[in-house]
Design a protein around this motif. Structure first.
Motif, PDB file in Angstrom:
ATOM      1  N   TYR A 244       0.861  -1.180   0.000  1.00 58.88           N
ATOM      2  CA  TYR A 244       0.000   0.000   0.000  1.00 58.88           C
ATOM      3  C   TYR A 244       0.902   1.236   0.000  1.00 58.88           C
ATOM      4  N   PHE A 245       0.311   2.399  -0.262  1.00 62.49           N
ATOM      5  CA  PHE A 245       1.087   3.641  -0.298  1.00 62.49           C
ATOM      6  C   PHE A 245       1.419   4.096   1.119  1.00 62.49           C
ATOM      7  N   LEU A 246       2.720   4.198   1.409  1.00 57.62           N
ATOM      8  CA  LEU A 246       3.160   4.711   2.708  1.00 57.62           C
ATOM      9  C   LEU A 246       3.172   6.240   2.714  1.00 57.62           C
ATOM     10  N   ILE A 247       3.527   6.817   1.571  1.00 59.62           N
ATOM     11  CA  ILE A 247       3.610   8.272   1.445  1.00 59.62           C
ATOM     12  C   ILE A 247       2.521   8.732   0.475  1.00 59.62           C
ATOM     13  N   THR A 248       1.593   9.530   0.989  1.00 60.95           N
ATOM     14  CA  THR A 248       0.487  10.034   0.166  1.00 60.95           C
ATOM     15  C   THR A 248       0.379  11.554   0.304  1.00 60.95           C
ATOM     16  N   TYR A 249      -0.351  12.143  -0.602  1.00 60.99           N
ATOM     17  CA  TYR A 249      -0.578  13.593  -0.590  1.00 60.99           C
ATOM     18  C   TYR A 249      -1.165  14.035   0.748  1.00 60.99           C
ATOM     19  N   ASP A 250      -2.192  13.346   1.201  1.00 60.44           N
ATOM     20  CA  ASP A 250      -2.876  13.740   2.440  1.00 60.44           C
ATOM     21  C   ASP A 250      -1.969  13.626   3.662  1.00 60.44           C
ATOM     22  N   ARG A 251      -1.067  12.642   3.660  1.00 61.37           N
ATOM     23  CA  ARG A 251      -0.218  12.402   4.823  1.00 61.37           C
ATOM     24  C   ARG A 251       0.845  13.490   5.012  1.00 61.37           C
ATOM     25  N   ILE A 252       1.303  14.095   3.917  1.00 64.35           N
ATOM     26  CA  ILE A 252       2.395  15.069   4.053  1.00 64.35           C
ATOM     27  C   ILE A 252       2.006  16.480   3.607  1.00 64.35           C
ATOM     28  N   LYS A 253       0.756  16.650   3.209  1.00 61.18           N
ATOM     29  CA  LYS A 253       0.308  17.943   2.653  1.00 61.18           C
ATOM     30  C   LYS A 253       0.608  19.122   3.582  1.00 61.18           C
ATOM     31  N   LEU A 254       0.146  19.054   4.808  1.00 63.44           N
ATOM     32  CA  LEU A 254       0.264  20.184   5.720  1.00 63.44           C
ATOM     33  C   LEU A 254       1.707  20.551   5.998  1.00 63.44           C
ATOM     34  N   VAL A 255       2.557  19.549   6.206  1.00 63.13           N
ATOM     35  CA  VAL A 255       3.938  19.821   6.589  1.00 63.13           C
ATOM     36  C   VAL A 255       4.787  20.276   5.397  1.00 63.13           C
ATOM     37  N   MET A 256       4.361  19.922   4.178  1.00 68.13           N
ATOM     38  CA  MET A 256       5.172  20.239   2.991  1.00 68.13           C
ATOM     39  C   MET A 256       4.737  21.509   2.261  1.00 68.13           C
ATOM     40  N   GLU A 257       3.558  22.004   2.555  1.00 66.28           N
ATOM     41  CA  GLU A 257       3.036  23.157   1.812  1.00 66.28           C
ATOM     42  C   GLU A 257       3.904  24.408   1.933  1.00 66.28           C
ATOM     43  N   GLU A 258       4.535  24.582   3.096  1.00 62.73           N
ATOM     44  CA  GLU A 258       5.312  25.805   3.333  1.00 62.73           C
ATOM     45  C   GLU A 258       6.804  25.610   3.117  1.00 62.73           C
ATOM     46  N   LYS A 259       7.215  24.413   2.672  1.00 59.74           N
ATOM     47  CA  LYS A 259       8.640  24.166   2.515  1.00 59.74           C
ATOM     48  C   LYS A 259       9.211  25.002   1.370  1.00 59.74           C
ATOM     49  N   LYS A 260      10.350  25.628   1.635  1.00 61.83           N
ATOM     50  CA  LYS A 260      10.958  26.515   0.635  1.00 61.83           C
ATOM     51  C   LYS A 260      11.880  25.744  -0.321  1.00 61.83           C
ATOM     52  N   LYS A 261      12.699  24.825   0.226  1.00 60.28           N
ATOM     53  CA  LYS A 261      13.648  24.065  -0.599  1.00 60.28           C
ATOM     54  C   LYS A 261      12.976  22.820  -1.178  1.00 60.28           C
ATOM     55  N   GLY A 262      13.542  22.326  -2.284  1.00 58.52           N
ATOM     56  CA  GLY A 262      12.974  21.145  -2.923  1.00 58.52           C
ATOM     57  C   GLY A 262      13.324  19.845  -2.204  1.00 58.52           C
ATOM     58  N   THR A 263      12.537  18.824  -2.493  1.00 64.54           N
ATOM     59  CA  THR A 263      12.760  17.484  -1.943  1.00 64.54           C
ATOM     60  C   THR A 263      12.735  16.484  -3.083  1.00 64.54           C
ATOM     61  N   ILE A 264      13.759  15.623  -3.144  1.00 61.42           N
ATOM     62  CA  ILE A 264      13.767  14.555  -4.138  1.00 61.42           C
ATOM     63  C   ILE A 264      13.421  13.245  -3.451  1.00 61.42           C
TER      64      ILE A 264
END
Length: 328
Positions: A244-264
């Motif tokens: 199953y998906f461990l990483i989903t949009y809903d799971r990280i949405k709030l914490v990632m919305e304000e991130k300035k630098k990119g993530t690979i």
């Protein structure tokens, strides 16, 4: 958990004279010299089975391992026992890299040499295991050199880290997260260690992450804490067997919305464990296993043709090795 303490406990079993343990990310090998019974051993839970050396070895192994209760219940299903000439064949295959996760990899050969050196220094091995391991190391060196099975070997971890380095750059200043504790994750961890890149490691349970880190490094982190602090990572490598998906949009949405630098994020899981929907979040670049699989599989295919030649040499050498060991 502690190879030296485990060796000491095995040596204290009546009838066990010598012991060498090889521990890697994907296996634990215990070699003993003992008067092991030749017949199949009765169930250790039955009274007549408790006194047998083999079952005492099993019980001692469980005590010194980090096996979870469910794993202990199924221990007999994953335990392989070799006796006599089968031991020589098995150790030669191991030293030549035939039974490694990455065929031909030099690492297991080095670990065999290190295990012998440690056992000698601690006094756990004796003339029989010393002779066996020294003979196998010498033979495996010749076989590896003559067949070229160790030439240009790359692991899935090597290819994955190379891809990340090409796409985003990789150095010790980057915050790296490894999700998973299986074979693929182990290959990634080894490559990160070789490049001296620190990393956090997480899994579905903190126990698995901790056990993994004790052998392969990395800082164990609770999975829920990883999700809550997902924005602090520059590079995330997902290598699990979850269905199953461990990483989903809903799971990280709030914490990632304000991130300035990119993530690979590189997902080398099979099946995929990262939902493509997360690319809707700003700054996320998502890579999949397909982008590393082709290079890795070409390397595997190139060595697969050499395996029969190595097996043929081993088959010829085992009777000679057996005769040598009988003369001790």
């Amino acid at each position: 958990k502690d190879v030296k303490a485990a060796c000491d406990s095995f040596k204290k079993i009546e009838g066990v004279d010598e012991c060498i343990i090889i521990q890697t990310a994907s296996r634990v090998e215990i070699f003993t010299v003992s008067n092991v019974e030749t017949d199949d051993s009765p169930d250790a839970r039955r009274e007549e089975g408790k006194s047998l050396i083999l079952n005492k070895i099993k019980a001692t192994w469980e005590q010194h391992s980090s096996l979870e209760p469910n794993d202990i219940d199924h221990f007999d299903q994953i335990l392989e026992v070799y006796k006599g000439d089968d031991v020589y064949t098995h150790l030669l295959r191991l030293a030549c890299g035939l039974d490694s996760v990455v065929v031909g990899k030099q690492e297991i050969f080095n670990e065999i040499k290190e295990s012998l050196a440690n056992a000698k220094q601690a006094g756990f091995s004796g003339k029989i295991l010393n002779k066996l391991f020294e003979s196998v190391i010498r033979l495996a060196t010749t076989i590896r050199d003559s067949t070229g099975i160790s030439k240009d070997v790359v692991s899935l971890g090597d290819v994955a880290i190379r891809l990340i380095d090409e796409k985003a750059g990789l150095d010790a200043k980057k915050k790296v997260l490894l999700i998973g504790t299986g074979e693929s994750a182990a290959m990634v961890a080894k490559t990160l260690n070789n490049k001296k890149i620190p990393f956090d490691v997480t899994s579905r349970t903190i126990e698995r992450s901790t056990n993994f880190s004790q052998i392969l490094g990395g800082k164990p982190v609770v999975f829920e804490e990883v999700l809550a602090g997902f924005d602090k990572y520059d590079i995330v490598i997902v290598a699990t067997t979850a269905d199953y998906f461990l990483i989903t949009y809903d799971r990280i949405k709030l914490v990632m919305e304000e991130k300035k630098k990119g993530t690979i994020i590189l997902d080398i899981s099979d099946p995929r464990a990262v939902d493509e929907g997360i690319t809707a979040l700003p700054g996320i670049k998502l890579l999949f296993r397909d982008q590393v699989a082709e290079i890795y599989e070409e390397s595997v295919k190139a060595r697969s043709g050499i395996v029969p030649a190595v097996e043929k040499i081993i088959a010829k050498e085992v009777p000679v090795l057996s005769a040598t060991m009988k003369r001790i």
